[in-house]
Structures are given as structure tokens and as C-alpha cells.
Write an enzyme that holds these catalytic residues in place. Sequence first.
Site, PDB file in Angstrom:
ATOM      1  N   GLY A 111     -26.909  10.309 -22.597  1.00 22.64           N
ATOM      2  CA  GLY A 111     -27.607  11.430 -21.981  1.00 22.64           C
ATOM      3  C   GLY A 111     -26.721  12.648 -21.817  1.00 22.64           C
ATOM      4  O   GLY A 111     -25.545  12.643 -22.203  1.00 22.64           O
ATOM      5  N   LEU A 130     -30.449  -4.990 -29.066  1.00 25.71           N
ATOM      6  CA  LEU A 130     -30.725  -4.908 -30.510  1.00 25.71           C
ATOM      7  C   LEU A 130     -31.994  -5.655 -30.920  1.00 25.71           C
ATOM      8  O   LEU A 130     -32.036  -6.300 -31.966  1.00 25.71           O
ATOM      9  CB  LEU A 130     -29.535  -5.432 -31.319  1.00 25.71           C
ATOM     10  CG  LEU A 130     -28.400  -4.446 -31.584  1.00 25.71           C
ATOM     11  CD1 LEU A 130     -27.263  -5.150 -32.323  1.00 25.71           C
ATOM     12  CD2 LEU A 130     -28.876  -3.251 -32.384  1.00 25.71           C
ATOM     13  N   ASN A 136     -21.201   6.448 -29.851  1.00 21.23           N
ATOM     14  CA  ASN A 136     -22.213   5.536 -29.354  1.00 21.23           C
ATOM     15  C   ASN A 136     -22.186   5.609 -27.816  1.00 21.23           C
ATOM     16  O   ASN A 136     -21.468   6.413 -27.244  1.00 21.23           O
ATOM     17  CB  ASN A 136     -21.908   4.107 -29.849  1.00 21.23           C
ATOM     18  CG  ASN A 136     -23.160   3.268 -30.003  1.00 21.23           C
ATOM     19  OD1 ASN A 136     -24.120   3.420 -29.243  1.00 21.23           O
ATOM     20  ND2 ASN A 136     -23.167   2.382 -30.971  1.00 21.23           N
ATOM     21  N   SER A 146     -30.243   6.305 -33.882  1.00 20.01           N
ATOM     22  CA  SER A 146     -30.730   4.932 -33.902  1.00 20.01           C
ATOM     23  C   SER A 146     -31.113   4.452 -32.507  1.00 20.01           C
ATOM     24  O   SER A 146     -30.421   4.714 -31.526  1.00 20.01           O
ATOM     25  CB  SER A 146     -29.633   4.023 -34.463  1.00 20.01           C
ATOM     26  OG  SER A 146     -30.010   2.670 -34.378  1.00 20.01           O
ATOM     27  N   GLY A 200     -30.614  11.815 -29.530  1.00 17.97           N
ATOM     28  CA  GLY A 200     -30.907  10.476 -29.035  1.00 17.97           C
ATOM     29  C   GLY A 200     -31.742  10.478 -27.775  1.00 17.97           C
ATOM     30  O   GLY A 200     -32.964  10.566 -27.814  1.00 17.97           O
ATOM     31  N   ASN A 238     -29.126   1.715 -21.063  1.00 14.92           N
ATOM     32  CA  ASN A 238     -30.018   0.822 -21.791  1.00 14.92           C
ATOM     33  C   ASN A 238     -29.317  -0.492 -22.109  1.00 14.92           C
ATOM     34  O   ASN A 238     -28.118  -0.542 -22.358  1.00 14.92           O
ATOM     35  CB  ASN A 238     -30.536   1.488 -23.074  1.00 14.92           C
ATOM     36  CG  ASN A 238     -29.632   1.255 -24.264  1.00 14.92           C
ATOM     37  OD1 ASN A 238     -29.712   0.202 -24.920  1.00 14.92           O
ATOM     38  ND2 ASN A 238     -28.755   2.210 -24.554  1.00 14.92           N
ATOM     39  N   CYS A 291     -21.251  -3.706 -31.860  1.00 13.78           N
ATOM     40  CA  CYS A 291     -21.880  -5.000 -31.599  1.00 13.78           C
ATOM     41  C   CYS A 291     -20.849  -6.027 -31.123  1.00 13.78           C
ATOM     42  O   CYS A 291     -19.687  -5.986 -31.522  1.00 13.78           O
ATOM     43  CB  CYS A 291     -22.561  -5.522 -32.868  1.00 13.78           C
ATOM     44  SG  CYS A 291     -23.901  -4.471 -33.446  1.00 13.78           S
TER      45      CYS A 291
END
EC number: 1.3.-.-
Length: 302
Positions: free
Chosen positions: A218, A75, A193, A23, A266, A71, A131
Site C-alpha cells: 500500500g 497463493l 514484493n 500479480s 497493486g 494479505n 515463496c
Amino acid sequence: MWFSVLNVKFCGVDFKNPVLVASGTFGFGVEYDGIIDITRLGGLITKGLTLNKKEGNEGVRIHEVRGGMLNSIGLQNPGIDEFIEKHLQRMKEFKVPIIVNLGGSSIEDYVKGAEILDKTEIDMIELNISCPNVKEGGMNFGIKSSIAKEVVNRVREVTKKPIMVKLSPNAEDIVDMAVKCVEAGADAISLVNTFKGMAVDIYKRKPVFNNIFAGYSGPAIKPIALRMVYEVSKAVDVPVCGLGGIVDYKDAIEFIMAGAYLIQIGTANFINPRASIEIIEGIEKFMIEQNIKSLDEIRGII
């Protein structure tokens, strides 16, 4: 002939191979259409969706660092209704399983979003509990096991879709977090994540990002992510999807040997848009060379 040996059954869904795209790194698929043959992927995971449209964060959003990237997208997404209206049908044309990554700033947001998605033809929900919980002062839902369990439990009540909970490596105890999510009704776990990180602009003498902190991903995180996948795979009785720093087929096989049924690509998508296809081909070649007839032979072998 050999391509069929890559098949994976995961939460009742058939995947032609174990390679998914993570995602936030692949949009809704069309962004890479024409660059790679998307129909060859194991499945597509949408960029993170929220109940309502979000514009995302201001300022710098992506910053390259040694060993990966940071990053702070925030969202940004069109919201669930617009996704269903404008993007879902196009994604279905790729004829691969579709997993929607669902986020929220309150438990009610997650519940309402899941209720809407339950009525669609998506294959699975990936519950993004990394989140910020606005009502609790911004602490992520994925930090404390008790709060994560409540989110999963509430979402489980409103959808029959398989729920895969995506865990944050910043959790107080990621193994306990996984166990609590399964107890609440999770059908699968995905991890990890991004890690919480930051960068400083030494010339401006201030943080690179407006929010100071950002998500680090990464190649450099792979050994830690691999360890967490191994630990969680041993602790839960549901399938695990592994991600974190996978850039080639050898990385992918390591995650499978550590217990992962599926893996997600990713940050590597930004380095090499063909990474996912090359990883599929690499796994297939490895299995032929090693005379491995099924991924079951090596999954969780360590």
C-alpha cells in the site's frame, strides 16, 4: 499522437505504455473487464501460479491497516495446467502482453512450471522468489542471494521466455540479490514484493492471521520501495520494473525517474479499480505539459 510516446521495449517485448497490474491484485483480467478497458493497459500479470492447484490459507486473508493492507492469501490458484486450459486464451483476447507470475515450494516446482510455460504463448515469466522453501524449513527463496541464484539458474536452463525475477524487500541484501539473479540469467528485475508484517486483534487478544505474519502493501511502503528500485537500477545492467505503493501518476513518474522501465499497480486496484487507467492518462498529460517526447528522456534521470 501522444499515446505512442508511452511505448516501452522491455526484454524484447513491446508494451504500449509502462503501466502493468501487479500479480494477485487483478486475477486473470476478466475480473475487471467491464469496469475498465483492459486493452489500454501496458500488460497483464497473472495471479501467482504454482505447478499444482493450491487452496490457499485458512482464516482471515485480507486486513486493512493504516497506510495500506495486509494479505495472507497463501497463493490460492488453479495450477498451471488449468490456467492454460481455462484462462490463457481469454487473457490473450485483451491483446496486451501476458506475464505469468510463477511460484513454487521447491526448485523442482519452479523448473517444471517453467518447462510447461515455455511451450505456451505467454510473453514473459515473473519468477516469484518470495515463496517459502519447504525443503529448507520454510525460509523464502528470496531471502538469501545464493539460493535465489540457484533458482534462477535452474529455470534459465529450461525456458527461452524472458525471465523477470520479483524480489522480496525482506532479502538480506536486495542489491546483492538483484546482481546474483542477473548473473544467473535473469533478463529483468521487478521489485518490491510485500513487506513482512502483522496485526493483532486486541479484543480476541491474538494475531489477526492464522500464520501470524502477512504481506504488507500500500501507499505507506512507497518511499522504501522507491529507494530500493533506485539502488537496484544503478547496480544491474538489465531493465527494472518498479512497484510498491503506487497510487497515482506522480508516484509512477517517480519510479520511472528512479530508473524503472515499467511499473506495476497493486493495492491501488482495490482502492480504485480505475487507478491503472487514470495513471496512464496522468503520465500522458504530464508528458504533454512538460514537452517530454519519450520516457527515455526522464528514465533514471536522478
